[in-house]
Design an enzyme around this catalytic site. Structure first.
Site, short mmCIF file in Angstrom:
data_model
loop_
_atom_site.label_atom_id
_atom_site.label_comp_id
_atom_site.label_asym_id
_atom_site.label_seq_id
_atom_site.Cartn_x
_atom_site.Cartn_y
_atom_site.Cartn_z
N SER A 1 1.11 -1.27 -0.07
CA SER A 1 0.11 -0.49 -0.24
C SER A 1 1.00 1.13 -0.15
CB SER A 1 -1.39 0.12 1.50
OG SER A 1 -0.31 0.15 2.09
N LYS A 2 0.00 2.49 -0.31
CA LYS A 2 0.89 3.35 -0.62
C LYS A 2 1.89 3.61 0.56
CE LYS A 2 1.29 6.92 -2.42
NZ LYS A 2 2.45 6.96 -3.71
N ARG A 3 1.70 3.67 2.24
CA ARG A 3 2.27 3.91 3.18
C ARG A 3 4.12 2.56 3.13
NH1 ARG A 3 2.45 -0.95 6.53
NH2 ARG A 3 0.26 -2.00 6.04
N HIS A 4 3.99 1.68 2.11
CA HIS A 4 5.70 0.99 2.21
C HIS A 4 6.09 1.82 0.66
CE1 HIS A 4 2.75 -2.57 3.23
NE2 HIS A 4 3.86 -2.83 3.62
N GLY A 5 5.43 3.04 0.51
CA GLY A 5 6.63 4.01 -0.65
C GLY A 5 5.72 4.07 -1.68
#
Ligand code: GLU
Length: 472
Positions: free
Chosen positions: A246-250
């Site tokens: 997801s987005k929080r992984h980059g």
């Protein structure tokens, strides 16, 4: 497990929905399909699944085409637009109707909702069971209808998946899904099957989020008596923490990786390894990947994105790529990051310097940082650290070095000897002298060795830079 021989030539596809940027997972799926087809002399097709008109945008289609092009995943023929085939999809729905494999359902949204509510209240399955399934056509009202498939009531559906093995669904889990909406537009489930059939797709390699769809899509294949493709549902990519990406992984978008400065060859290598393996091989070429790629090498558990590994592979690819290809990659990188195109002088400077830039650069920006000395023009503007290295003592040393350089023959040995001589006369370590020399020549503290820079720039330019820095 090697692939069984089939008399049908391989045709694969990537079928992205143009609803945003090109996801890294889509890129990997495209790559797997491309490798599988190209490695077998087959065809690889691109279908833009823009059936959902409200969510599809031309910009998203452009992003997909750009991403595919950057990754070097060339497709055969024109990209197919799914929405342009809506009439054909509707024809198949009507054909299923004629075959008795589908039926007209006149239920309204309210009736369906009421059915679901009642089912919930009774603790029963909320899969809709339409009363129109067995209705006599003579009782059909003159009202809007959808076309639903007549799902099998008993038994089981088995998907023989090349990655997941045999996956079994009780048919009580399959509903009479809608094929054609009341406005005559096809559903996604119908469109995919009709298109895959018409495009002659022999292998459907896609994310395992579509595995349950395969069971539903089988109903259409069976009803139309079409040959079912080989299924291969690949586990999705996870983040380094093992959770769904997801987005929080980059970075999730392919273009972000291009803007970070990874080369397309490195991305292909990395994405191929992400969920597929060939022994312990980590670094490999396209030719090797094309030779080795096989559905049997796809892992059953989700692969984890690992930026460090990508950087490592990227460095190896930069070092191994021929100079001309690398410069083309650099040009593409500069365009993608809104930087000025390379001038002719920069281009030829890079060509001359490439031998001392390629090693130990993990990304294109790292390579360009080292290349600063050859991309910039006099007078060199030193950055803060370099400016500090050019104090008056250092400038004095450079002034002393200059006549030696004027007289040296311009070879590595002679230059090393000249610098060593001055260092010795001053009682300095070589590194102490290299620092202001580097600052004067490159204006940066990260650069190739001073000798490489001098050799690339030549005598006149080198001496001019030393003189600009106040060293003469
Ligand atoms: N359009 C679907 C997606 O973007 C893919 C459908 C398929 O591969 O069958 O997820």
């Amino acid at each position: 497990m090697s692939d069984p021989k089939s008399d049908r030539p391989v045709v694969t596809r990537i079928a992205p929905s143009p609803t945003g940027f090109m996801h890294i997972g889509t890129a990997r799926t495209a790559l797997f399909n491309w490798l599988y087809a190209r490695g077998r002399g087959g065809k690889f097709l691109l279908r833009i699944e823009d059936t959902d008109r409200a969510r599809s945008t031309p910009e998203a289609t452009e992003a997909i085409l750009r991403g595919m092009t950057w990754l070097g995943l060339d497709w055969d023929g024109e990209a197919v637009s799914q929405s342009a085939r809506a009439d054909r999809h509707a024809d198949v729905a009507h054909e299923l109707l004629a075959r008795g494999a589908a039926y007209k359902c006149f239920a309204t949204q309210d009736e369906i909702e009421a059915f679901r509510e009642a089912a919930r209240a009774e603790g029963k399955s909320t899969l809709y069971r339409s009363p129109w399934r067995d209705a006599d056509p003579a009782t059909h009202p003159d009202a809007p209808f959808v076309i639903r498939i007549r799902a099998p009531l008993g038994g089981a559906t088995i998907i023989a998946d090349r990655v997941q093995g045999d996956v079994r669904w009780g048919n009580d889990q399959l509903d009479d899904m809608v094929l054609l909406r009341s406005d005559g537009t096809p559903t996604y489930m119908l469109a995919v099957v009709v298109d895959d059939h018409d495009m002659g797709i022999t292998h459907v390699i896609r994310g395992d989020d579509h595995l349950a769809n395969a069971a539903r899509q089988m109903m259409i294949y069976d009803a139309m008596e079409w040959e079912v493709p080989v299924w291969a549902h690949i586990p999705l990519i996870h983040g380094p923490d093992g959770k769904k990406l997801s987005k929080r992984h980059g970075a999730l978008g392919v273009e972000e990786y291009q803007r970070m400065g990874f080369t397309s060859a490195a991305m292909r290598n990395y994405l191929t390894r992400l969920g597929w393996s060939h022994g312990d091989d980590e670094f490999f070429t396209d030719a090797q990947a094309l030779d080795w790629f096989d559905l049997g090498g796809i892992g059953k558990s989700p692969a984890r994105l690992d930026l460090k590994k990508l950087e490592n592979l990227s460095g190896q690819h930069i070092a191994a790529t021929d100079d001309g290809t690398l410069i083309a990659e650099i040009a593409a990188f500069r365009a993608a990051t809104q930087q000025d195109p390379l001038t002719d002088a920069q281009h030829s400077g890079l060509m001359r310097a490439m031998y001392c830039l390629k090693d130990r650069a993990k990304t294109i920006p790292e390579l360009l940082e080292k290349a600063h000395f050859v991309l910039t023009e006099r007078p060199i503007e030193p950055d803060e650290k370099s400016a500090a290295a050019l104090d008056s003592v250092s400038r004095g040393i450079l002034a002393e070095l200059t006549p030696h350089l004027q007289n040296a023959s311009w070879t590595r040995e002679a230059l090393e000897a000249a610098v060593a001589e001055v260092a010795e006369a001053r009682g300095l370590k070589l590194g102490k002298l290299a620092q202001p020399l580097r600052a004067a020549i490159a204006g940066r503290s990260v650069s190739p060795s001073v000798f490489d820079m001098m050799l690339v720039l030549g005598r006149d330019e080198t001496i001019a830079r030393l003189s600009d820095a106040g060293g003469a």
